[in-house]
Design an enzyme around this catalytic site. Structure first.
Site, PDB file in Angstrom:
ATOM      1  N   LYS A 112       0.694  -1.247   0.018  1.00  9.28           N
ATOM      2  CA  LYS A 112       0.009  -0.061  -0.110  1.00  9.28           C
ATOM      3  C   LYS A 112       0.882   1.352   0.157  1.00  9.28           C
ATOM      4  O   LYS A 112       0.499   2.258  -0.265  1.00  9.28           O
ATOM      5  CB  LYS A 112      -1.002   0.047   1.161  1.00  9.28           C
ATOM      6  CG  LYS A 112      -2.009  -0.993   1.229  1.00  9.28           C
ATOM      7  CD  LYS A 112      -3.410  -0.877   0.733  1.00  9.28           C
ATOM      8  CE  LYS A 112      -4.077  -2.024   0.178  1.00  9.28           C
ATOM      9  NZ  LYS A 112      -5.554  -1.863  -0.073  1.00  9.28           N
ATOM     10  N   LYS A 194      -3.960  -9.486  -7.421  1.00  8.13           N
ATOM     11  CA  LYS A 194      -5.077  -9.942  -6.676  1.00  8.13           C
ATOM     12  C   LYS A 194      -6.247  -9.098  -7.220  1.00  8.13           C
ATOM     13  O   LYS A 194      -5.955  -7.899  -7.554  1.00  8.13           O
ATOM     14  CB  LYS A 194      -4.962  -9.754  -5.226  1.00  8.13           C
ATOM     15  CG  LYS A 194      -5.795  -9.972  -4.139  1.00  8.13           C
ATOM     16  CD  LYS A 194      -5.281  -9.776  -2.949  1.00  8.13           C
ATOM     17  CE  LYS A 194      -5.779  -8.407  -2.220  1.00  8.13           C
ATOM     18  NZ  LYS A 194      -7.001  -8.145  -2.020  1.00  8.13           N
ATOM     19  N   LYS A 197     -11.385  -4.423  -4.931  1.00 11.08           N
ATOM     20  CA  LYS A 197     -12.418  -3.474  -5.005  1.00 11.08           C
ATOM     21  C   LYS A 197     -12.217  -2.012  -5.266  1.00 11.08           C
ATOM     22  O   LYS A 197     -12.759  -1.533  -5.821  1.00 11.08           O
ATOM     23  CB  LYS A 197     -13.399  -3.754  -3.860  1.00 11.08           C
ATOM     24  CG  LYS A 197     -12.876  -3.371  -2.332  1.00 11.08           C
ATOM     25  CD  LYS A 197     -13.946  -3.390  -1.524  1.00 11.08           C
ATOM     26  CE  LYS A 197     -13.755  -4.261  -0.174  1.00 11.08           C
ATOM     27  NZ  LYS A 197     -12.464  -3.734   0.539  1.00 11.08           N
TER      28      LYS A 197
HETATM   29  P1  ATP Z   1      -8.763  -2.751  -1.273  1.00  8.20           P
HETATM   30  O1  ATP Z   1      -9.157  -2.646  -2.666  1.00  8.20           O
HETATM   31  O2  ATP Z   1      -9.262  -1.597  -0.381  1.00  8.20           O
HETATM   32  O3  ATP Z   1      -7.447  -3.358  -0.721  1.00  8.20           O
HETATM   33  P2  ATP Z   1      -9.921  -5.551  -1.064  1.00  8.20           P
HETATM   34  O4  ATP Z   1     -10.716  -6.109  -2.120  1.00  8.20           O
HETATM   35  O5  ATP Z   1      -8.472  -6.108  -1.039  1.00  8.20           O
HETATM   36  O6  ATP Z   1      -9.825  -4.078  -0.678  1.00  8.20           O
HETATM   37  P3  ATP Z   1     -10.745  -6.001   1.924  1.00  8.20           P
HETATM   38  O7  ATP Z   1     -11.689  -5.127   2.570  1.00  8.20           O
HETATM   39  O8  ATP Z   1      -9.263  -5.567   2.118  1.00  8.20           O
HETATM   40  O9  ATP Z   1     -10.783  -6.084   0.479  1.00  8.20           O
HETATM   41  O10 ATP Z   1     -10.660  -7.522   2.250  1.00  8.20           O
HETATM   42  C1  ATP Z   1     -11.886  -8.086   2.830  1.00  8.20           C
HETATM   43  C2  ATP Z   1     -11.698  -9.637   2.654  1.00  8.20           C
HETATM   44  O11 ATP Z   1     -11.783  -9.843   1.457  1.00  8.20           O
HETATM   45  C3  ATP Z   1     -10.275 -10.078   3.456  1.00  8.20           C
HETATM   46  O12 ATP Z   1     -10.770 -11.286   4.159  1.00  8.20           O
HETATM   47  C4  ATP Z   1      -9.533 -10.435   2.375  1.00  8.20           C
HETATM   48  O13 ATP Z   1      -8.336 -11.272   2.547  1.00  8.20           O
HETATM   49  C5  ATP Z   1     -10.461 -11.052   1.231  1.00  8.20           C
HETATM   50  N1  ATP Z   1      -9.960 -10.754  -0.111  1.00  8.20           N
HETATM   51  C6  ATP Z   1      -9.821  -9.586  -0.576  1.00  8.20           C
HETATM   52  N2  ATP Z   1      -9.556  -9.786  -1.886  1.00  8.20           N
HETATM   53  C7  ATP Z   1      -9.352 -10.951  -2.229  1.00  8.20           C
HETATM   54  C8  ATP Z   1      -9.380 -11.763  -3.314  1.00  8.20           C
HETATM   55  N3  ATP Z   1      -8.730 -11.265  -4.436  1.00  8.20           N
HETATM   56  N4  ATP Z   1      -9.481 -13.101  -3.244  1.00  8.20           N
HETATM   57  C9  ATP Z   1      -9.807 -13.548  -2.112  1.00  8.20           C
HETATM   58  N5  ATP Z   1      -9.901 -13.091  -1.060  1.00  8.20           N
HETATM   59  C10 ATP Z   1      -9.855 -11.682  -0.999  1.00  8.20           C
END
Ligand code: ATP
Ligand code: LTN
Length: 330
Positions: A112, A194, A197
């Site tokens: 980040k 990965k 969102k």
């Molecule tokens: P950001 O874009 O703000 O980094 P994010 O999509 O990575 O957000 P988080 O809110 O940080 O999502 O994560 C919420 C949950 O979803 C956590 O348990 C995280 O491990 C899981 N998660 C996030 N992205 C993935 C993915 N691509 N595959 C599987 N699990 C995920």
């Protein structure tokens, strides 16, 4: 009954990755555990948020989590993290039990920092302490997350062990609960990254509120590999392997079954089938979430009730921590 805890940041509309890696298991675990779940709005402000969008998004993420099927009859609770002050209070205390070196090793902080090089604030650095507080406050034994959060849950355990070593068995040591399949769903436009969102390119992810047409279009546009065979090989065929994982989970099949089902078929046919399977899995949640979003007064009422419950659940642990440490009792 044991407790599980997890949270999601309102940094965008939750994606299929969030669902397959985490949310789906929140729902499953909420049947066996007292499930305590949170919208991690305090974590989200480690990157800048526009106030209007932020407020709308917290509600939308809350609605999606409500719609996903958490077992409220079994005592599940869902609340915005910022509404329960015990989280931030415990964060200060635990920051005195967390080492600078430990935080420096967190890969999420490094990632980040690279992405937000103009705003490497100290919240981004101490982020895992707030997450440890979230988990430890409720005595959670299991933490359903995607694989990217494993390191943070391990740090939480280290903090708890350190605290317990001084003050006795105050905290429960949590275990991460990471699915065998779907723990890291990849970006549709770049299967080496990965799915996230907050990605600026919406073609890289499927949002849980995308309609059927959008889902199918994004699956058809997904970057795939050379060769035309639907075969699982993460190294040589990361794009197809990612789509195979998505299809298998959404259609309730094993990777072998999926490989067999599409043997001899071309990528185009497979991608359309992936889109349809994703739509079938997400449609009931999407429809229910949109109903919640369309009734903000009802949503706010639920949020307030659940926040009250979470506040009650959080209080005893904070009290126990402060007593154990010798703070003047109230
Ligand atoms: P950001 O874009 O703000 O980094 P994010 O999509 O990575 O957000 P988080 O809110 O940080 O999502 O994560 C919420 C949950 O979803 C956590 O348990 C995280 O491990 C899981 N998660 C996030 N992205 C993935 C993915 N691509 N595959 C599987 N699990 C995920
Ligand atoms: N940091 C997590 C969200 C989160 C969380 C938690 C997950 C905040 N507090 C407690 C599990 C337990 C993330 O997914 N980025």
């Amino acid at each position: 009954m044991k407790t599980c805890f997890s949270a999601i940041q309102p940094t965008g509309i939750p994606t299929l990755g969030n669902y397959l890696g985490a949310l789906r298991n929140w729902v499953n675990l909420s049947r066996e555990y007292t499930g305590i779940f949170s919208i991690a709005d305090l974590h989200a402000i480690t990157v800048r948020q526009d106030p209007g969008d932020f407020r709308r998004r917290v509600r939308a993420v809350y609605a999606i989590c409500m719609a996903s099927g958490l077992d409220f009859k079994n005592g599940a609770v869902l609340f915005p993290q910022s509404q329960v002050a015990a989280h931030t209070e415990l964060t200060w205390i635990l920051s005195c039990f967390t080492m600078y070196g430990e935080l420096s090793r967190m890969t999420q902080f490094k990632d980040k920092s690279l992405k937000n090089s103009d705003n490497i604030n100290s919240g981004l650095f101490t982020y895992p302490i707030l997450m440890a507080s979230d988990i430890l406050l409720y005595g959670a034994a299991a933490v359903p997350v995607g694989s990217d959060q494993k390191q943070h849950v391990e740090l939480t355990r280290d903090i708890a062990v350190r605290f317990n070593g001084v003050y006795g068995d105050v905290f429960v040591l949590p275990e991460p609960f990471i699915p065998d399949m779907g723990a890291r769903v990849m970006n549709l436009q770049d299967p080496k990254r990965k799915m996230e969102k907050s990605d600026p390119n919406p073609n890289g992810y499927i949002s849980m509120l995308d309609d059927r047409e959008a889902i199918i279009k994004k699956c058809k546009r997904a970057v795939t590999d050379s060769g035309g065979e639907v075969r699982y090989d993460e190294k040589l065929k990361p794009g197809i392997s990612n789509l195979m994982t998505i299809y298998s989970l959404c259609a309730g099949k094993s990777l072998e079954e999926t490989e067999r089902e599409f043997s001899g078929q071309n990528y185009g046919t497979f991608k359309t089938a992936v889109g349809e399977a994703v739509n079938t899995a997400l449609a009931p949640i999407r429809d229910c979430a949109n109903e919640y979003i369309g009734n903000p007064a009802h949503l706010d009422k639920l949020m307030n009730e659940q926040t009250r419950r979470a506040t009650e659940l959080a209080a005893p642990m904070l009290k126990q921590v402060k007593n154990a440490m010798g703070f003047v009792a109230d």
